[in-house]
Design an enzyme around this catalytic site. Sequence first.
Site, PDB file in Angstrom:
ATOM      1  N   HIS A 128      -0.449  -3.135   6.165  1.00 23.67           N
ATOM      2  CA  HIS A 128       0.713  -2.238   6.133  1.00 23.67           C
ATOM      3  C   HIS A 128       1.937  -2.759   6.877  1.00 23.67           C
ATOM      4  CE1 HIS A 128      -1.529   1.728   4.913  1.00 23.67           C
ATOM      5  NE2 HIS A 128      -2.118   0.653   4.412  1.00 23.67           N
ATOM      6  N   ASP A 185       0.813  -1.209   0.000  1.00 25.87           N
ATOM      7  CA  ASP A 185       0.000   0.000   0.000  1.00 25.87           C
ATOM      8  C   ASP A 185       0.858   1.276   0.000  1.00 25.87           C
ATOM      9  OD1 ASP A 185      -1.174  -2.347   1.228  1.00 25.87           O
ATOM     10  OD2 ASP A 185      -2.951  -1.146   1.587  1.00 25.87           O
ATOM     11  N   HIS A 232     -10.653   1.748   0.398  1.00 27.51           N
ATOM     12  CA  HIS A 232     -10.689   3.210   0.288  1.00 27.51           C
ATOM     13  C   HIS A 232     -10.782   3.699  -1.159  1.00 27.51           C
ATOM     14  CE1 HIS A 232     -10.142   3.962   4.502  1.00 27.51           C
ATOM     15  NE2 HIS A 232      -9.006   3.298   4.551  1.00 27.51           N
ATOM     16  N   HIS A 279      -7.052  -7.951  -0.274  1.00 28.12           N
ATOM     17  CA  HIS A 279      -6.993  -6.761   0.576  1.00 28.12           C
ATOM     18  C   HIS A 279      -7.830  -7.034   1.820  1.00 28.12           C
ATOM     19  CE1 HIS A 279      -5.855  -2.543   0.949  1.00 28.12           C
ATOM     20  NE2 HIS A 279      -7.045  -2.328   1.491  1.00 28.12           N
ATOM     21  N   ASN A 317      -4.161   4.185  -0.898  1.00 35.14           N
ATOM     22  CA  ASN A 317      -3.866   5.119   0.196  1.00 35.14           C
ATOM     23  C   ASN A 317      -3.007   6.298  -0.234  1.00 35.14           C
ATOM     24  OD1 ASN A 317      -3.552   2.304   2.394  1.00 35.14           O
ATOM     25  ND2 ASN A 317      -5.274   3.710   2.293  1.00 35.14           N
ATOM     26  N   HIS A 334      -3.253  -4.292   2.854  1.00 33.25           N
ATOM     27  CA  HIS A 334      -4.170  -3.612   3.775  1.00 33.25           C
ATOM     28  C   HIS A 334      -3.598  -3.400   5.173  1.00 33.25           C
ATOM     29  CE1 HIS A 334      -7.825  -2.074   5.574  1.00 33.25           C
ATOM     30  NE2 HIS A 334      -7.828  -3.039   6.467  1.00 33.25           N
TER      31      HIS A 334
END
Length: 257
Positions: A178, A8, A68, A151, A40, A176
Amino acid sequence: MKILAIGDVVGEQTLPYLRRALPAARQAYAADLVIANGENVCDVHGLSPLTAQALFDAGVDFITSGNHIFDRRDAHQMLEDATRIIRPCNYPAECPGEGSKLITSQDGWQILVVNVSGVAFMDALGNPYTSVEYELSRHRGRYDLAVLDIHAEATSEKIALARYFDGRFAVIFGTHTHVQTNDAQILPKGTGYLTDLGMTGPVNGILGVKAEDVIYRARTHLPRRFTVADGPIAACGALFEVNPSTGKCLAAKPVKF
């Protein structure tokens, strides 16, 4: 063929870093294809046409996304028009964009890239198993190998999906959360797998966000806008070596640059 997948991408300030670092990393890893999760880029939430183009200009070939992706209104038409950007396939069909697309490698191989969202601790979207099955079936006979971005929040859900689709994808990786995991492996039926690629963004915050914002919300349960952290930036991901003739993975390893 070598596929470099990076986790991400957080914050627009990460884009200049990728413009500098990604071409060198691509050369060092001899990567034929670069896939990045881009949901992101715009201040933690969303992807815009301009930032998507910036990722492509930096050397990314294909962009996956996640929960998102619809946060910005200007992303809706972008998803409708894009040939190299996808959203999770288990969103309702009425949503803009598609959950999978084909990309042609420099050597002429047809690669199917699929994106799916987990449903554990996330939005109650369509069943990820049946949604991915549908994407595979509608492209049957049109690709040489397939790649899946899961994700998802729960590591167990990512692993379960990977085990279920083992052998039907050359590469499966998670995004997702991170945080890069240390479980790169070849699954029994030949799929290269990593539970989470990690994050491409500022390393001194919390998952790319300023630590004080996250801690304030955790301590008080009061709303506070998340802002992207300052400081050094790094890219995390994984390198997969695949045999396009068989659609199987030969090697998988986490990378950081």
